[in-house]
Design an enzyme around this catalytic site. Sequence first.
Site, mmCIF file in Angstrom:
data_model
loop_
_atom_site.group_PDB
_atom_site.id
_atom_site.type_symbol
_atom_site.label_atom_id
_atom_site.label_comp_id
_atom_site.label_asym_id
_atom_site.label_seq_id
_atom_site.Cartn_x
_atom_site.Cartn_y
_atom_site.Cartn_z
ATOM 1 C CD GLU A 1 40.606 41.036 36.587
ATOM 2 O OE1 GLU A 1 40.357 41.293 35.393
ATOM 3 O OE2 GLU A 1 40.847 39.869 36.996
ATOM 4 C CG HIS B 1 42.769 38.285 34.384
ATOM 5 N ND1 HIS B 1 41.872 37.897 35.352
ATOM 6 C CD2 HIS B 1 43.239 37.148 33.841
ATOM 7 C CE1 HIS B 1 41.806 36.574 35.398
ATOM 8 N NE2 HIS B 1 42.635 36.092 34.480
ATOM 9 C CB CYS C 1 40.006 34.579 33.024
ATOM 10 S SG CYS C 1 41.266 33.304 33.087
#
Lengths: 757, 232
Positions: B204, B202, B85
Amino acid sequence: MIREDLTPEVALELAVELGLKPAEYDRIVEILGRTPTVTELYMYSLMWSEHCSYKHSRRVLKMFPTEGERVLQGPGENAGVISVGDGWAVAFKMESHNHPSAIEPYQGAATGVGGIIRDIFTMGARPICSLDSLRFGPLEKPRQRYLFEGAVAGIGGYGNCIGVPTVGGEVYFEDAYEGNCLINAMAVGLMREERLTRAVAAGPGNLLLLIGSTTGRDGIGGASVLASQEFDERAEEKRPSVQVGDPFEEKLLIEACLELLDEKLLVALGDLGAAGLTSSASEMASRGGVGLEIDVTKVPQREEAMKPFEIMVSESQERMLAVVTPENLAAAQAVCDKWGLRSTVIGQVTDTGRFVVREGETVVADVPADSLAGDAPVYDPPAQRPGYLDEVQSFDWHRLPHPDCGYLLEDALLAVLASPNVCSKRWIWEQYDHQVMLNTAVLPGSDAAVVRIGDTGRGEMTRRAIALSADCNGRYCYLDPYLGAQIAFAEAARNVACAGAVPVAITDCLNFGNPEKPEVFWTFREAVRGLADACRFFGVPVVSGNVSFYNESFGNAIYPTPTVGMVGLLDDVEQRCTMAFKREGDVVVLIGETDDELGGSEYLKVVHDVVAGRPPALDLALERDVQATVIEAIRAGVVNAAHDCSEGGLGVALAECCLAGDIGASVYLSDDLPPAVALFSETQSRVVVACVPERVDDLIEICDRHEVPYSVLGTVGGDALVFNDETRFPLQRLREAYERTLERYVGSAEAVAGADE
Amino acid sequence: MRFGIVVFPGSNCEQDVKHALDVLGLESRYVWHGEQDLSGLDAVVLPGGFSYGDYIRCGAVARFSPVMNEVVRFAERGGPVLGICNGFQILTEAHLLPGALLRNRGLKFICKEVTLRVEASVCHWLDAEPGSVLRIPINHNEGNYFCDEQTLERLNGNGQVVVRYCEPDGSRAPGGSAPNGALDDIAGVCNERGNVFGLMPHPERAVDPLTGGTDGRVVFEAIVRRMAKIGS
C-alpha cells in the site's frame, strides 16, 4: 478542614529540599496565609520550577514576535497553530527531554516523543509527523554510543508504534554535550481550523474525567529534580525520576481523544506532562478563571499506599484530563470504553477560584488556582558577556597550514564528508517509520521533509504541503550566540526554501546551561535577541517553544543550542524539490557567493582539531533574496535540484547532490580563493542548484531581478565529482566516506551477510 | 468488489490501505476488531501496525480478537485474505499461514525500500511475471521469516513462496538478500490454496506515485482481476 501536617520549620526545610528558594517559600505562605501542607509544597515546587514556570526566561522571551496573519494560536497553549489554507490548520511544537535521556536514553527519548505528540492532539489536531534534534558527545566514547543508540531506538520504538512518521531531524556530536545530551522532539498535527481546541476549563459543575493510564510513582519530581538542576555525581540516583512510556496506550489515546472531539463531547482537553495532574488541572483552571476540586482517592493507582502529593505530581505517561458536562459523561465514557481506555471522574469544576485537593473527606491542599500557574516568581538574572568569547573570536585561522592541492585536499574533503556531523544519517532514519500515513513526499535525507496536507484515512486530500526542518549549529552559537541563533533561523528557512516552500512560522527549543550563572544567562539573552531579530526581519512568528536550562554537568555547560523548528508552505506538492542531481547535462549553479570564512567550520574541527574563530557572517537581506530566488526558480521549473551549503561548505554540498542522485558532476571553483576556502568555507546564503540547460538564461534573469550573485560551476554527469578537471572523486569513494560513518561506530542495522552460517 | 480493512487497537496502516484502495478506485470499509459479520465483503486485508501493542508476541493477542474467528471462516471458504506486515504476523499466529516472524537479525527496526523477486506461486494476490522485480518498502522490527525444514520444502514444492528479497537486478546474494535475515530470503508466503497471502513489505506504500512508486499496485490489481474472472 485542611490537614495541617507540617510545622513552619519543617515546611521550610522541605521546600528547600524540593528546590524552592526561601523567598519563594515566603511568598507561598503569604498567598495561603498559613503554613503550606506537604501536598501544597510539592505542587508549588513543581509549578514554580524553572521547567514549568519559565521564571528565568519569561521576560527575555517577550522579545519574540508571536503574531502574524496565519497565527491561530501563539505561545501559551500546548502547541502553536497556524492556518495553512483551504480551512486547514497545522499545530506544532518542539520540546526537550534532555535530562531524562541523559540518565535513561531509551525511555527518556521515547517519552519525549510521547509528550510532544500529546501536546498536538490536545489541540484537536491529528499528529502527522515528527522530527528530532539530537546532540551527543563524541562517538569514540562508549557511553556516548550507548546514549545515541538508546535515544534513536527510543524515538523509533515510540513513534513507529503510534503510527506517526518521523520525517526529519538533525544530530551533532560535540565534546560540549558529553555530560548532557540533548533530545529535542518536534511534532506536527493537522486539523480543520474549526476543530482548534484549547485547554480551558469552564462551567462549574462540569466533571473532570481522567483518561488513560493508571498513576504510579514514576516520574515524581521530573520537572523539578531532573529538568531544573544541573547534573553531578548523583545523577544515577535520579533514575527513578525518569518516566516509562507505553506507546500502545498513547495510540489508543490519540484515537479516542480525536473521536471525543469529533463527537463534540468535551468542554476542554489537556494532557498530563511535567508536574502531572497538578500542572494540567491548574493550568486549565487558571486559563478559565474557575476553581477545581479533585479527590485523589478516585485516581486509579498502579501502586499501593500512594500519598496525595505523589498522586498530584506523578508524571506517569499516557494520561489526559478532560472536562465534560454531566449530560455527556456517559457518551464520553463509551468512547473511552470502545478504545479499551480507563476513564474516571476524579473531580469537578467549581466557581470558587480555588484548587482543592481532597483525600476522601480530608482536604490536603486548598490554594488559589491561579497562583500555581500565574503567580510563579519572575526573575531578571544578572547577565555578563563570557570571557572566553574574545579569545575564541580572535583566533586567526589563516595562520594554519591549509592543504592547497593534490591528495591533501582530497583527504581533507573525504575526512569532512565522513565526519559524524556531516555524514549520511541513513543509519538513524532507517530505524524510523518515515512513510506511514502516505503523505511523506520528500523522505529524510534531503534539506527538508515535505509532507502533503491531507487526511488519507478519510480521503480528504489537497495539493498543498508543508516543508519542515529543524536546525541549530551549536558551535556557531558558542562562538557568537547572537549570530549563531540567526544562522540557525537562516539555515532552517533556507532548507525549507530548497524544497520549494515559503517559511511561515517556527517553534523553538532553547537549550542552555544554568541561567543563574551570569555568563550563561548572557548567551541565552543574546541568542533569543538574535533569533527574534531574524524572525522579525523575515516576518516569521514564533508560535510555540520550550526552554531547557541547567544543561550542565560538573559545572560544564553545553554549547548554547537554540534549535529552530521551521514550517514552510508549498501550494503545490508536485513542485517539491530535492537535493539530488537528476539529469546528465544539467548546469550546476551556485546562488550566492563564497567568502573567506573558515571560522567555526567543520573543516577546522576535523582537519585542525580547532573550534574557534568567528562564525560566518549573515546578511539577512541577502539571505531573504537568495531564498526568494531559489523558491521562484523551483516553482518556475527552471531548476530541478537545490541544496543549501552548510556544515562542510560547497565541497560537501556538491558531493551530497551527486550521491543523492547517484550521478557525478564536473565543476570549476574560483581561483580567487585558496582551494581550502573555496571547498570548506561555510559562508551563509548559498544554494547549489541544477538548472535545466535550456533555461539558464531564465535562472540568470531571476537572480538579477533579486540582485543576488551567482556563478555557473559546471555540469551534471558522469560517475565522479570532478573539480577543475584535475581532482576526481569517484562516487563510490565519496559514498564509502559519507555512508559508512555511523555504522562504523554503532554497527549495521541490517543483517550481516553470512553471519549465521 | 468490496474490501474490508480490519482495525485492531494499535493498527496504524489501516488508513494507508484505505488510501491505496481509494487511489485505485476500489471500494472499501473498515472492520472493527469486535465485529463478527463480514458479509458483503469480497476480500479482507489485515493492515500493518502494532495490534494490541505487539505485547507478548507480534500478532499473538490479535488472533484471539472476535473478528479473527470470522476471518478464519472467510479464508476457509476461499475468501481472499491479505496480511501486510503486522497482518502477516497475525496470520501466522492464527495458523492461516505457516512459519513465524522473528526479530530482525540486526536487532533493529528497518524502514526502507527493498527489491522483491516475484516467484512462480499459486498466490491469488499476485499474477506478475515470475522473475520480475518489485520495489516496495519494508517497515518492521520482526520480519525475519522462519519455519522448519519440512515446511520450507513444502512451501517451495507447492509454490507457496510468493516473493523473495533480492538484489536490484533480481539475483540473490550468496549470503542472503534479506535485510532482516529471513530464511531463504522469504518476504511473503501464501497458503496451499493461494487465497491467503502474507508479506512483510507494504504494497500500500507503493501505490501513490507522490509518496513511493507504483509497484505495489499489482497486489491489489491481481485480486481484482481474479475476482472479476470468477464472477463472470
